[in-house]
Enzyme design. Structure first.
Site, PDB file in Angstrom:
ATOM      1  N   ASP A  28      48.738  43.329  31.966  1.00 46.46           N
ATOM      2  CA  ASP A  28      47.323  43.582  31.713  1.00 46.46           C
ATOM      3  C   ASP A  28      47.187  43.987  30.251  1.00 46.46           C
ATOM      4  OD1 ASP A  28      44.734  44.944  31.549  1.00 46.46           O
ATOM      5  OD2 ASP A  28      44.755  44.961  33.738  1.00 46.46           O
ATOM      6  N   ILE A  29      46.253  43.384  29.525  1.00 46.98           N
ATOM      7  CA  ILE A  29      46.114  43.716  28.095  1.00 46.98           C
ATOM      8  C   ILE A  29      45.351  45.020  27.874  1.00 46.98           C
ATOM      9  CG2 ILE A  29      46.391  41.351  27.256  1.00 46.98           C
ATOM     10  CD1 ILE A  29      43.294  41.335  26.857  1.00 46.98           C
ATOM     11  N   GLU A  87      34.929  41.308  37.196  1.00 44.23           N
ATOM     12  CA  GLU A  87      34.714  40.745  35.859  1.00 44.23           C
ATOM     13  C   GLU A  87      35.327  39.360  35.687  1.00 44.23           C
ATOM     14  OE1 GLU A  87      38.506  42.929  35.890  1.00 44.23           O
ATOM     15  OE2 GLU A  87      36.492  43.550  36.461  1.00 44.23           O
ATOM     16  N   HIS A  92      43.109  38.496  41.847  1.00 45.17           N
ATOM     17  CA  HIS A  92      44.213  39.097  41.106  1.00 45.17           C
ATOM     18  C   HIS A  92      44.581  40.448  41.700  1.00 45.17           C
ATOM     19  CE1 HIS A  92      40.492  40.256  39.012  1.00 45.17           C
ATOM     20  NE2 HIS A  92      41.103  41.338  38.564  1.00 45.17           N
ATOM     21  N   HIS A  94      46.501  44.028  40.796  1.00 46.88           N
ATOM     22  CA  HIS A  94      47.014  44.931  39.773  1.00 46.88           C
ATOM     23  C   HIS A  94      48.224  45.635  40.366  1.00 46.88           C
ATOM     24  CE1 HIS A  94      43.445  45.027  37.013  1.00 46.88           C
ATOM     25  NE2 HIS A  94      42.822  44.661  38.129  1.00 46.88           N
TER      26      HIS A  94
END
Length: 129
Positions: A28-29, A87, A92, A94
């Site tokens: 994750d950026i 968003e 996905h 995490h």
């Protein structure tokens, strides 16, 4: 093609942790902690529970392998699995190494890491696979 599909296809750079024909894992950026990784299906599907039972099982098995590698690379009490996010219209997961539940609080300030730090973290996790 959405942003996550472009990342998995290599059209947008990422810090890859693991991949196979069906799934892709990358850092994750905007991480909560070092090792915070996203796991996505390569197939564009918006909602986690729209996946077939078989695909969802394979997705979880892939995510489990990545979570085990994260725990080895970043010793922690547990690796949280969080499925949320409106968003990006692409399912996905995490994966977040945590010592306390506060480590998985998305309201907290995100880490600011350099390209070198991201690359080192991705390499550390990949080495544990």
């Amino acid at each position: 093609m959405d942003i996550f599909s472009k990342i998995a296809a290599g059209e947008i750079p990422s810090y890859k942790v693991a991949e196979n024909d069906e799934f892709y894992a990358f850092l994750d950026i905007n991480p909560l902690v070092e090792g915070h990784t996203l796991v996505i299906p390569r197939r564009e599907v918006d909602y986690f529970f729209d996946m077939s039972d078989d695909e969802l099982a394979r997705y979880q098995q892939f995510a489990k392998r990545v979570a085990i590698a994260i725990k080895k690379a970043f010793p922690c009490k547990k690796v949280a699995q969080v499925v949320l996010g409106l968003e990006v219209a692409h399912a996905h997961i995490h994966l977040i190494p945590m010592q306390t539940e506060a480590d998985a609080d998305f309201r907290r300030e995100k880490l600011k890491l350099s390209e070198q730090e991201f690359a080192a973290i991705a390499a550390k996790i990949s080495a544990e696979l």
